[in-house]
Design an enzyme around this catalytic site. Structure first.
Site, PDB file in Angstrom:
ATOM      1  N   TYR A 272      -8.850   4.188   9.743  1.00 31.32           N
ATOM      2  CA  TYR A 272      -7.385   4.255   9.649  1.00 31.32           C
ATOM      3  C   TYR A 272      -6.846   5.636  10.035  1.00 31.32           C
ATOM      4  O   TYR A 272      -5.734   5.738  10.563  1.00 31.32           O
ATOM      5  CB  TYR A 272      -6.908   3.820   8.257  1.00 31.32           C
ATOM      6  CG  TYR A 272      -7.043   2.325   8.096  1.00 31.32           C
ATOM      7  CD1 TYR A 272      -6.096   1.464   8.647  1.00 31.32           C
ATOM      8  CD2 TYR A 272      -8.157   1.770   7.477  1.00 31.32           C
ATOM      9  CE1 TYR A 272      -6.244   0.090   8.569  1.00 31.32           C
ATOM     10  CE2 TYR A 272      -8.315   0.390   7.383  1.00 31.32           C
ATOM     11  CZ  TYR A 272      -7.363  -0.436   7.929  1.00 31.32           C
ATOM     12  OH  TYR A 272      -7.521  -1.798   7.862  1.00 31.32           O
TER      13      TYR A 272
ATOM     14  N   HIS B  14       3.034  -5.652   5.504  1.00 19.65           N
ATOM     15  CA  HIS B  14       1.606  -5.314   5.440  1.00 19.65           C
ATOM     16  C   HIS B  14       1.365  -3.810   5.293  1.00 19.65           C
ATOM     17  O   HIS B  14       0.286  -3.318   5.598  1.00 19.65           O
ATOM     18  CB  HIS B  14       0.876  -5.862   6.679  1.00 19.65           C
ATOM     19  CG  HIS B  14       0.778  -7.360   6.680  1.00 19.65           C
ATOM     20  ND1 HIS B  14       0.516  -8.104   7.802  1.00 19.65           N
ATOM     21  CD2 HIS B  14       0.927  -8.260   5.664  1.00 19.65           C
ATOM     22  CE1 HIS B  14       0.493  -9.400   7.485  1.00 19.65           C
ATOM     23  NE2 HIS B  14       0.747  -9.522   6.203  1.00 19.65           N
TER      24      HIS B  14
ATOM     25  N   ALA C  38       7.648  -9.540  24.982  1.00 21.95           N
ATOM     26  CA  ALA C  38       8.757  -9.115  24.123  1.00 21.95           C
ATOM     27  C   ALA C  38       9.692  -8.177  24.873  1.00 21.95           C
ATOM     28  O   ALA C  38      10.916  -8.253  24.732  1.00 21.95           O
ATOM     29  CB  ALA C  38       8.209  -8.432  22.862  1.00 21.95           C
TER      30      ALA C  38
END
Ligand SMILES: [Zn+2]
Length: 232
Positions: free
Chosen positions: A52, A105, A215
């Site tokens: 992370y 999340h 998108a």
């Protein structure tokens, strides 16, 4: 007109953020069960923190694109009547200007203290096990919701979906949770439902308007339509 927009990995991918949704099911060579579960963190915290930490640094080097900016523009027109709910843990929506935003999340740019529950802003690495700024314990983990954990603000999201006039799913499959649940809920309460995704969902999913494409192409067009309809 109250609008709830749900965004997923597809919108971040167009900024160059890799995700588990990539073809091989791996994220930068890691399996989900090795880096994105509480069990993985218990087993090998150093690997999970390093993973992370690398993701946090990688996101800092990419930029929001036209779809993120279009949603911020829509918030400029609608104010609090627009809620963006994102499954993404990057901060691309914020950097584009979105403020009425839920990170269901979690966020890479926060840490979660497993000793006291604090969720401080965090831009540094967690692998060196820094102390929590609130309680001083060296028990910080990424503030990211792992598989098997409860997403954030589910009550607030559900209330907004029930009350909205339009529900829009962007960059995520309408066939899987959470989009599948929210589109059904929104439709049951009379909202118009829209999907803007690279791959169109199963025709059984009850979107009133399903558009397939990037998108970056679809979202600005849709936002222009909403703003034009509102001012006409
Ligand atoms: Zn703490």
């Amino acid at each position: 007109m109250r609008i709830v927009v749900l965004t997923g990995a597809g919108i971040s991918a167009e900024s160059g953020v890799p995700t588990f949704r990539d073809a091989d099911g791996l994220w930068e060579g890691h399996r989900i069960e090795d880096v994105a579960t509480p069990e993985a963190f218990e087993r090998d915290p150093a690997t999970v923190q390093a993973f992370y930490d690398a993701r946090r640094r990688a996101v800092a080097s990419v930029a929001p694109h036209v779809a993120h900016r279009a949603l911020a523009r829509l918030e400029g027109a609608l104010g609090d009547e627009l809620l963006v709910v994102t499954q993404n843990v990057d901060d691309l929506h914020e950097r584009a200007g979105s403020r009425n935003l839920v990170h269901m999340h979690g966020e890479l740019r926060r840490a979660l203290c497993t000793a006291c529950g604090a969720r401080p802003r965090w831009d540094a690495d967690l692998a060196p096990r820094p102390p929590c700024p609130v309680c001083g314990e060296r028990m910080l983990r990424p503030d990211v919701v792992w598989f098997g954990e409860m997403p954030y603000e589910l009550d607030r999201i559900e209330q907004a979906v029930v009350a909205c006039d339009v529900f829009v799913s962007i960059g995520t499959s309408g066939a899987v949770y959470p989009a599948a649940g929210y589109v059904a809920l929104a439709a049951a309460f009379g909202a118009r439902t829209v999907e803007l995704n690279l791959v169109p969902s199963d025709p059984m999913i009850p979107f009133d308007d399903a558009r397939a494409g990037r998108a970056g192409e679809l979202v600005p067009v849709w936002v222009d339509e909403v703003i034009a309809a509102r001012s006409s």
